[in-house]
Design an enzyme around this catalytic site. Structure first.
Site, PDB file in Angstrom:
ATOM      1  N   HIS A 141       5.731 -11.817   6.995  1.00  0.00           N
ATOM      2  CA  HIS A 141       5.618 -11.342   5.605  1.00  0.00           C
ATOM      3  C   HIS A 141       6.598 -12.127   4.738  1.00  0.00           C
ATOM      4  O   HIS A 141       7.742 -12.325   5.135  1.00  0.00           O
ATOM      5  CB  HIS A 141       5.947  -9.839   5.559  1.00  0.00           C
ATOM      6  CG  HIS A 141       5.669  -9.182   4.245  1.00  0.00           C
ATOM      7  ND1 HIS A 141       6.477  -9.360   3.144  1.00  0.00           N
ATOM      8  CD2 HIS A 141       4.671  -8.351   3.849  1.00  0.00           C
ATOM      9  CE1 HIS A 141       5.982  -8.656   2.125  1.00  0.00           C
ATOM     10  NE2 HIS A 141       4.882  -8.034   2.523  1.00  0.00           N
ATOM     11  N   CYS A 159       1.327 -11.936   1.070  1.00  0.00           N
ATOM     12  CA  CYS A 159       1.555 -10.805   0.169  1.00  0.00           C
ATOM     13  C   CYS A 159       1.588 -11.313  -1.266  1.00  0.00           C
ATOM     14  O   CYS A 159       2.539 -11.995  -1.668  1.00  0.00           O
ATOM     15  CB  CYS A 159       2.863 -10.104   0.548  1.00  0.00           C
ATOM     16  SG  CYS A 159       3.221  -8.691  -0.516  1.00  0.00           S
ATOM     17  N   HIS A 215      -2.000  -8.806   1.883  1.00  0.00           N
ATOM     18  CA  HIS A 215      -1.468  -7.712   1.058  1.00  0.00           C
ATOM     19  C   HIS A 215      -1.849  -8.054  -0.372  1.00  0.00           C
ATOM     20  O   HIS A 215      -1.438  -9.096  -0.880  1.00  0.00           O
ATOM     21  CB  HIS A 215       0.060  -7.658   1.146  1.00  0.00           C
ATOM     22  CG  HIS A 215       0.570  -7.031   2.400  1.00  0.00           C
ATOM     23  ND1 HIS A 215       1.909  -6.757   2.585  1.00  0.00           N
ATOM     24  CD2 HIS A 215      -0.071  -6.589   3.515  1.00  0.00           C
ATOM     25  CE1 HIS A 215       2.074  -6.194   3.779  1.00  0.00           C
ATOM     26  NE2 HIS A 215       0.904  -6.089   4.357  1.00  0.00           N
ATOM     27  N   ASP A 219      -1.447  -2.840  -0.306  1.00  0.00           N
ATOM     28  CA  ASP A 219       0.012  -2.899  -0.462  1.00  0.00           C
ATOM     29  C   ASP A 219       0.490  -1.714  -1.284  1.00  0.00           C
ATOM     30  O   ASP A 219       0.032  -0.607  -1.047  1.00  0.00           O
ATOM     31  CB  ASP A 219       0.460  -4.232  -1.060  1.00  0.00           C
ATOM     32  CG  ASP A 219       1.802  -4.677  -0.472  1.00  0.00           C
ATOM     33  OD1 ASP A 219       2.333  -3.981   0.382  1.00  0.00           O
ATOM     34  OD2 ASP A 219       2.322  -5.733  -0.884  1.00  0.00           O
ATOM     35  N   HIS A 220       1.326  -1.914  -2.274  1.00  0.00           N
ATOM     36  CA  HIS A 220       1.898  -0.761  -2.976  1.00  0.00           C
ATOM     37  C   HIS A 220       0.967  -0.257  -4.073  1.00  0.00           C
ATOM     38  O   HIS A 220       0.058  -0.955  -4.496  1.00  0.00           O
ATOM     39  CB  HIS A 220       3.224  -1.138  -3.646  1.00  0.00           C
ATOM     40  CG  HIS A 220       4.165  -1.835  -2.727  1.00  0.00           C
ATOM     41  ND1 HIS A 220       5.194  -2.622  -3.171  1.00  0.00           N
ATOM     42  CD2 HIS A 220       4.236  -1.869  -1.374  1.00  0.00           C
ATOM     43  CE1 HIS A 220       5.863  -3.098  -2.144  1.00  0.00           C
ATOM     44  NE2 HIS A 220       5.292  -2.671  -1.036  1.00  0.00           N
ATOM     45  N   TYR A 260       3.833   4.234  -1.960  1.00  0.00           N
ATOM     46  CA  TYR A 260       2.848   4.515  -0.916  1.00  0.00           C
ATOM     47  C   TYR A 260       2.137   5.855  -1.067  1.00  0.00           C
ATOM     48  O   TYR A 260       1.945   6.584  -0.096  1.00  0.00           O
ATOM     49  CB  TYR A 260       3.497   4.383   0.464  1.00  0.00           C
ATOM     50  CG  TYR A 260       3.685   2.927   0.855  1.00  0.00           C
ATOM     51  CD1 TYR A 260       2.623   2.183   1.346  1.00  0.00           C
ATOM     52  CD2 TYR A 260       4.908   2.286   0.676  1.00  0.00           C
ATOM     53  CE1 TYR A 260       2.767   0.853   1.678  1.00  0.00           C
ATOM     54  CE2 TYR A 260       5.069   0.946   1.010  1.00  0.00           C
ATOM     55  CZ  TYR A 260       3.990   0.239   1.513  1.00  0.00           C
ATOM     56  OH  TYR A 260       4.131  -1.078   1.839  1.00  0.00           O
TER      57      TYR A 260
HETATM   58  C1  CS2 Z   1       6.943  -4.689   1.767  1.00  0.00           C
HETATM   59  C2  CS2 Z   1       7.757  -4.666   3.047  1.00  0.00           C
HETATM   60  O1  CS2 Z   1       4.665  -5.030   2.017  1.00  0.00           O
HETATM   61  C3  CS2 Z   1       5.553  -4.209   1.863  1.00  0.00           C
HETATM   62  O2  CS2 Z   1       5.359  -3.012   1.692  1.00  0.00           O
HETATM   63  O3  CS2 Z   1       7.494  -3.943   0.764  1.00  0.00           O
HETATM   64  O4  CS2 Z   1       8.378  -3.455   3.269  1.00  0.00           O
HETATM   65  C4  CS2 Z   1       7.025  -5.105   4.258  1.00  0.00           C
HETATM   66  O5  CS2 Z   1       6.435  -4.014   4.910  1.00  0.00           O
HETATM   67  C5  CS2 Z   1       7.912  -5.811   5.244  1.00  0.00           C
HETATM   68  O6  CS2 Z   1       8.699  -6.748   4.621  1.00  0.00           O
HETATM   69  C6  CS2 Z   1       7.088  -6.488   6.311  1.00  0.00           C
HETATM   70  O7  CS2 Z   1       7.879  -6.785   7.394  1.00  0.00           O
HETATM   71 MN    MN Z   2       3.571  -6.813   1.127  1.00  0.00          MN
END
Ligand code: CS2
Ligand code: MN
Length: 363
Positions: free
Chosen positions: A208, A246, A273, A318-319, A332
């Site tokens: 990531h 991502c 992501h 993702d978020h 989340y």
């Molecule tokens: C990020 C990280 O994608 C996400 O939600 O905010 O927390 C991600 O899960 C980690 O960096 C992956 O190892």
């Molecule tokens: Mn991400």
């Protein structure tokens, strides 16, 4: 053929979103999971892995994607003790393959995972979202920043495990000897050990990107741009060494062209992501809905790039923002991520229809 939509879920008793709700989001095939109570460096036992598999089976979800198996700091620091933690990591890979896991997402950020200064920043429409204020990061001491993020007491946040952050001062001291080049060396050492095991067990390792994709507090960050992603794929040039692309992490830097990266790295991307964010001229950014006009990223172009390369890998929204008074983990919740999925499907299905013309009847 389509991307395989998955949804991050933090586990029974550890997530505000029930699996039966996730089942009702169109087109979600699997949950993205982890054993969040196991510290970095410890092996995930088969018993514990099976607990998650049994719950997922009841809801007919696959557990193909794990996010994340975290890397012990000693590995990132390149300390002699890394050997035992790498052995534990290999054992975890073997155990995960026994239940059919296909992709492990991980990151290689020193000390801190993702960084924000406000987890619930209010927008004009009354929703809240994760926010990064550049000057605040520059002016806060690392321990104050950590405390601020940890103030969210309801849930432990992945990447911000309190036991790791307790050793903050010592870790900063240790990282004084780790330049960017040294971090690359340590990553290479790790991958040379791990990738053959991943290959043998048919699990793709998907790194990531760093979030945000620039150094903070003088700590090196290397998974930040196209050139470095290229380098990552080359240092161990094996299909099992791949990417989690991502859009939101890389997209905080306006010079990162996400659609171009998708087209160039296509077959080494195992996990997408997809989220949007709005960048401000002063370097701040806030996470937004997926809709193109709400943020700085062109989500339509991003999805089009995946569609054009015939992406059949795993994807998740993702978020999300926090909307409709939902109480949830920062980033989340159910509502905005579900809306995001429908936006992504809307784009995907339209592109498919345009491509296939009148013969299209769905996937
Ligand atoms: C990020 C990280 O994608 C996400 O939600 O905010 O927390 C991600 O899960 C980690 O960096 C992956 O190892
Ligand atoms: Mn991400």
């Amino acid at each position: 053929m389509a991307m395989e939509m998955v949804f991050r879920w933090f586990g029974e008793g550890n997530d505000s979103v029930p699996l039966k709700y996730i089942q009702q989001i169109p087109g979600v095939k699997g949950i993205v999971w982890a054993l969040h109570d196991i510290s970095a460096g410890e092996t995930w036992t088969l018993d514990r892995i099976h607990e998650v598999k049994n719950i997922a089976d009841q809801h007919k979800f696959n557990i193909d994607v794990v996010e994340s198996v975290n890397i012990h700091e000693d590995i990132k620091l390149g300390l002699p003790t890394r050997k035992k933690y790498i052995e534990a990591y290999k054992k975890t890979i073997e155990n995960l393959s026994k239940v059919g896991v296909k992709v492990i997402c991980y990151n290689f950020m020193p000390i801190f995972d993702w960084v924000r200064t406000d987890l619930f920043k209010e927008s004009e429409d009354g929703s809240t979202a994760l926010f990064y204020e550049k000057s605040k990061v520059e002016n806060l001491k690392p321990e104050d920043l950590a405390n601020q993020i940890l103030e969210n007491k309801e849930f432990t946040l992945p990447g911000w495990e309190p036991e790791r952050l307790k050793q903050l001062a010592g870790l900063f001291e240790a990282y004084k000897n780790v330049s960017e080049e040294k971090l690359w060396e340590n990553l290479q050492f790790f991958l040379e050990e791990i990738i053959p095991v991943a290959e043998k067990n048919d699990i793709k390792m998907a790194i990531h990107p760093d979030d945000p994709p620039w150094p903070i507090y003088g700590l090196p960050r290397i998974i930040t741009n196209k050139k470095n992603l290229q380098r990552l794929l080359k240092i161990v040039d094996n299909p099992y060494n791949g990417l989690t692309l991502c859009s939101g992490s890389l997209g905080a830097n306006p010079s990162n062209n996400i659609p171009e990266m998708i087209r160039d790295f296509g077959d080494r991307i195992y996990f997408a992501h997809i989220r949007n964010l709005k960048r401000f001229d002063n370097g701040d950014f806030i996470e937004t809905s997926h809709k193109n006009s709400d943020g700085s990223l062109d989500i339509v172009e991003i999805v089009k790039a995946y569609h054009d390369i015939g992406f059949t890998g795993y994807a998740r929204p993702d978020h999300g923002r926090h909307i409709w008074d939902e109480e949830c983990r920062p980033g989340y919740g159910l509502n905005d991520r579900a809306l995001g999925i429908m936006y992504l499907w809307g784009i995907w299905d339209s592109l498919t229809k345009v491509k296939e013309g009148a013969s299209y009847v769905g996937n």
